[in-house]
Design an enzyme around this catalytic site. Structure first.
Site, short mmCIF file in Angstrom:
data_model
loop_
_atom_site.label_atom_id
_atom_site.label_comp_id
_atom_site.label_asym_id
_atom_site.label_seq_id
_atom_site.Cartn_x
_atom_site.Cartn_y
_atom_site.Cartn_z
CG ASP A 43 -1.68 1.28 1.35
OD1 ASP A 43 -1.28 2.16 2.14
OD2 ASP A 43 -2.64 1.41 0.59
CB ILE A 44 1.43 4.07 -2.25
CG1 ILE A 44 2.07 3.09 -3.24
CG2 ILE A 44 2.18 5.40 -2.24
CD1 ILE A 44 3.49 2.71 -2.94
CG HIS A 125 3.87 17.06 -16.66
ND1 HIS A 125 3.82 18.33 -16.09
CD2 HIS A 125 2.58 16.69 -16.88
CE1 HIS A 125 2.55 18.70 -15.98
NE2 HIS A 125 1.79 17.74 -16.43
CG ASP A 137 -1.36 19.85 -14.94
OD1 ASP A 137 -1.66 20.74 -15.76
OD2 ASP A 137 -0.59 18.91 -15.21
CD GLU A 171 2.26 17.91 -20.17
OE1 GLU A 171 2.17 18.93 -19.44
OE2 GLU A 171 1.31 17.43 -20.79
CD GLU A 172 1.28 21.88 -18.06
OE1 GLU A 172 0.61 21.99 -19.11
OE2 GLU A 172 0.82 21.39 -17.02
#
Ligand code: DTR
Ligand code: ZN
Ligand code: ZN
Ligand code: CA
Length: 438
Positions: A43-44, A125, A137, A171-172
């Protein structure tokens, strides 16, 4: 593109590869709340993942409010992740590139061992947009991948496949970092990448549970995990080309991943199955300054972090445990303070005869005063086996332990329950996950 399967077309290679990946990902048991994993992924702990989010938030706050490409907050994020991985025994590489006139960085971390001709990759990312800290994000994906890598180290996992983790820059700006990585990976090295798992936005505050519909084996591995914890999923439909998995898919590498939604709104039907608010965006703070540590669903982050670990353990292992050898339930169950007992159930089916004399119950219960807790394993016929008594002197946090029970008098098949009761006032917690191993 030959995926290291000599003399075969891509299609055949992908299916051949799927067969290889499938070898490490047995079918899950049908029973809800129970599933067979190739190897027991841990389990994380949600708290550990959130601690990384707190660090990323602090980094953004200390560096102009963001962790964007070309800004100091991004390099500070790279340094944070690299330090954790170096300390955990990974072989790390920082790959530099230039984009929009600024230096960008990818961080690659290899876990020593395994067949480098069959490398399984997982990545996220690490950059944010310039308008905010980028916690959902994509600190969410970055933190889950980091904590899974650290769990690999804690377990000293030695899977048959080689493991490589990656955190992408820019990535953005258009998947710049991951494209740079793939474009600069010699074709002989590319063909050794058995699959790439991508995690971009996995803690959205009004979450959906979306699975990328790319490689069928990877997709099924994620679907099996969520089915095992009783969470329905949907196919990710807006994802193509929308994140770093596209860089790998474009060169024929099998990909998959998870997503909890961005600016699209949750439908009434989706709210019916997942909870949350219909008619509202999955993440109202997408690409906004309010994408901070308060912009996270703990449940979604916990479930997806556990799914990352399940996929890594399942898809990297060359060995399989006979289906049904391992049953788990990772759904969180709140334990009321000084209240009634609560239970979490796993359904065992398809076995013959009785349970073993050494039945193992591994529990992960988060609590701020574990002496309050009484814990029982209840067999399908109702017989209770005491795992832990209460203790007024044991003030430590959490019960993360494995108990061995002589359950040889019990039929194996049926609903087994973990029963937990908090018998003293103050302090409270929840069942994070538990598993029964036969
Ligand atoms: N482009 C990603 C967010 C995003 C939007 N749709 C999807 C689908 C699948 C994964 C990610 C995304 C970003 O803004 O980083
Ligand atoms: Zn974004
Ligand atoms: Zn993103
Ligand atoms: Ca959990």
């Amino acid at each position: 593109m030959n995926l290291s399967v000599p003399g075969r077309t891509l299609t055949a290679a992908v299916f051949a590869l799927a067969g290889l990946l499938a070898a490490g990902a047995p079918a899950a048991t049908a029973a809800p709340g129970a599933q067979a994993a190739a190897l027991a992924a841990p389990d994380i702990p949600l708290a550990s993942v959130k601690a990384h989010l707190t660090q990323f938030q602090s980094i953004a706050t200390a560096n102009g409010g963001n962790r964007a490409h070309g800004r100091p907050g991004y390099k500070a994020s790279i340094d944070y992740v690299k330090a954790k991985l170096d300390a955990a025994g990974f072989t790390t590489t920082v790959q530099q590139f230039t984009s929009s006139g600024a230096t960008g960085y990818n961080l690659i971390a290899d876990w020593p061992g395994g067949d480098t001709g069959q490398t399984l990759m997982a990545g996220a990312h690490l950059d944010s947009v310039s308008s905010g800290a980028g916690i959902n994000d994509n600190a969410s994906g970055s933190a889950a991948v980091l904590e899974t890598a650290l769990a690999v180290s804690r377990a000293q996992l030695q899977p048959s496949k080689h493991l490589r983790f990656a955190w992408w820059g820019a990535e953005e700006l258009g998947l710049v970092g991951s494209k740079y990585y793939v474009n600069n990976l010699p074709s002989a090295e590319r063909s050794k990448v058995a699959g790439y798992l991508n995690f971009d936005m996995i803690g959205s505050p009004n979450p959906g549970y979306f699975v990328y519909d790319d490689d069928p084996v990877i997709e099924q591995t994620f679907k099996d995990y969520f089915a095992g914890i009783g969470v329905p999923t949907e196919i990710e439909t807006e994802g193509d080309g929308r994140s770093d998995h596209a860089s790998f898919k474009n060169v024929g590498i099998p990909v998959g991943g998870l997503f909890t939604g961005a600016s699209r709104t949750k439908t009434a039907a989706q709210a019916q199955k997942w909870g949350g608010t219909s008619g509202q965006a999955f993440d109202r703070c997408y690409h906004s300054s309010c994408d901070t540590t308060s912009n996270i669903s703990d449940t979604a982050l916990d479930r997806n972090s556990d799914a990352v670990a399940h996929a890594i353990w399942s898809l990297s292992s060359g060995t399989t445990v006979p289906p049904g050898d391992f049953y788990e339930n990772a759904a969180d169950v709140a334990v009321p303070d000084a209240g009634a007992a609560v239970t979490s159930t796993v359904t065992v089916s398809g076995r013959t005869g009785n349970a073993p004399a050494t039945l193992k119950a591994a529990v992960d219960i988060k609590h701020t005063f574990r002496g309050d807790l009484v814990i029982d394993l209840v067999a399908p016929d109702g017989t209770a086996y005491r795992l832990k008594n209460s203790s007024s002197s044991d003030s430590a946090d959490n019960v993360i332990a494995t108990y061995t029970v002589n359950a040889s008098a019990e039929a194996a098949n049926g609903d087994w329950k973990l029963r937990v009761q908090d018998v003293a006032r103050y302090d409270t917690g929840y069942i994070d996950s538990w598993r029964l191993t036969f």
